[in-house]
Design an enzyme around this catalytic site. Structure first.
Site, PDB file in Angstrom:
ATOM      1  N   ASP A   1      -3.027   8.104  10.632  1.00 60.25           N
ATOM      2  CA  ASP A   1      -3.186   9.350   9.906  1.00 60.25           C
ATOM      3  C   ASP A   1      -2.934  10.537  10.827  1.00 60.25           C
ATOM      4  O   ASP A   1      -3.136  10.435  12.049  1.00 60.25           O
ATOM      5  CB  ASP A   1      -4.602   9.459   9.349  1.00 60.25           C
TER       6      ASP A   1
ATOM      7  N   TYR B   1     -10.563   0.442  17.032  1.00 58.95           N
ATOM      8  CA  TYR B   1     -10.661   1.885  16.841  1.00 58.95           C
ATOM      9  C   TYR B   1     -12.009   2.391  17.342  1.00 58.95           C
ATOM     10  O   TYR B   1     -13.009   1.671  17.320  1.00 58.95           O
ATOM     11  CB  TYR B   1     -10.563   2.250  15.356  1.00 58.95           C
TER      12      TYR B   1
ATOM     13  N   ASP C   1     -12.175  11.775   5.241  1.00 59.12           N
ATOM     14  CA  ASP C   1     -12.157  12.323   6.598  1.00 59.12           C
ATOM     15  C   ASP C   1     -12.402  13.827   6.559  1.00 59.12           C
ATOM     16  O   ASP C   1     -12.559  14.428   5.489  1.00 59.12           O
ATOM     17  CB  ASP C   1     -10.859  11.980   7.326  1.00 59.12           C
TER      18      ASP C   1
ATOM     19  N   ARG D   1     -11.743   4.845   7.384  1.00 60.44           N
ATOM     20  CA  ARG D   1     -12.367   5.864   6.529  1.00 60.44           C
ATOM     21  C   ARG D   1     -13.229   5.221   5.451  1.00 60.44           C
ATOM     22  O   ARG D   1     -14.359   5.645   5.199  1.00 60.44           O
ATOM     23  CB  ARG D   1     -11.280   6.723   5.877  1.00 60.44           C
TER      24      ARG D   1
END
Length: 312
Positions: free
Chosen positions: A47, A75, A89, A181
């Site tokens: 993203d 991550y 987000d 997310r």
């Protein structure tokens, strides 16, 4: 007559440190121009708000980039509690606010335990998945919502790194197709106060980690094309997890003509893939058809140079 492709025939893999604010495709095009490369592609979108590891494949390496799309990833993310956004987000609009209860590390750990292992996820509307030929995020920007199929993903590990009254930091190792997310939203829902992510950084993908990443400034500081290409990893690094087979000149010639070869040196089941080499030069991949028979699967355009008699 085939159109001649512009640029240089650059081959290899670059481990790039994506900055915040740019799309993966914007970064890809900028790096491709910097390398003056004929062809380039990335191995999984990040993203715009996300940073970190974005492997970029040049030339012949693009033929094998799909093997990274299926890889596990690691991550690190910052989760803000008490607010739910339409995108999951910090770039989205807040659609719900809730009071955040006092939470200890043990409270968060108990909830995290329910998200380790195989779990079900509903992909977010703000994603690149398609519905009737259109990307979901395009529909989301028009205020539309469509039903998305639930998918099963795996969270191999979820480690709580830090926490405070507003949220917490988390490091996760997940299977392909996992949306961080969505994971954060679901954890926030389980904690009873909602959540969204405010930062996301990819640390690892498949066999690659962030230690060898280069950013745009480092690449632009290399004024010489040879110096830039020296930063690339070889094409076969994308398939190092597969067994290897060395072939002789005759076998290499047969493979390059689309013909199968016979070898008793690999004990693999039918359908298995193998890396093919001639004098330590990577030729491409082969598929085991039957015991001892290997057919070419995907070969490099440059593989002909590896045969001793030069056949193509």
């Amino acid at each position: 007559m085939a159109r001649r492709r512009r640029g240089l025939p650059v081959d290899g893999v670059l481990l790039f440190d994506k900055p915040k604010g740019a799309s993966s495709n914007q970064i890809l095009q900028r790096v491709r121009r910097l390398f003056q490369a004929q062809k380039a592609g990335h191995t999984g979108t990040l993203d715009p708000m996300a940073t970190g590891l974005l492997p970029i494949c040049f030339g012949e390496a693009t033929k094998f980039s799909s093997y990274l799309l299926d890889a596990d990833k690691v991550y690190r993310t910052r989760v803000k509690l008490g607010e739910v956004t339409d995108s999951g987000d910090a770039e989205g609009e807040v659609v719900e606010r809730c009071a955040v209860p006092p939470l200890t590390a043990d409270d968060i750990e108990r909830v995290l335990e329910g998200f380790r292992g195989e779990i079900e996820q509903t992909p977010p509307m703000y994603s690149a998945l398609k519905h009737q030929g259109r990307k979901l995020y395009e529909l989301a920007r028009e205020g539309k919502t469509v039903v998305r199929a639930v998918r099963r993903v795996t969270v191999y590990d979820a480690r709580l790194l830090a926490h405070d009254a507003e949220g917490f930091e988390l490091e996760v190792r997940v299977s392909k197709g996992t949306y961080i997310r969505t994971l954060a939203e679901d954890i926030g829902r389980a904690l009873g106060c909602g959540a969204h992510i405010t930062a996301l950084r990819r640390l690892k993908t498949g066999p690659f980690s962030g230690e060898a990443m280069l950013d745009l400034a480092a690449l632009e500081a290399l004024q010489d094309q040879a110096a830039r290409e020296a930063q690339l990893m070889p094409v076969d690094v994308l398939v190092e997890h597969l067994p290897a087979l060395d072939v002789d000149a005759e076998q290499a010639g047969r493979l390059l003509h689309g013909q199968p070869i016979h070898s008793e040196r690999l004990a693999l089941d039918a359908g298995s893939l193998t890396r093919l080499y001639r004098d330590e030069t990577f030729l491409g991949l082969g598929t085991v058809k039957t015991a001892g028979e290997i057919a070419p699967r995907r070969l490099l355009n440059t593989a002909a140079a590896a045969t001793s008699d030069g056949r193509a």
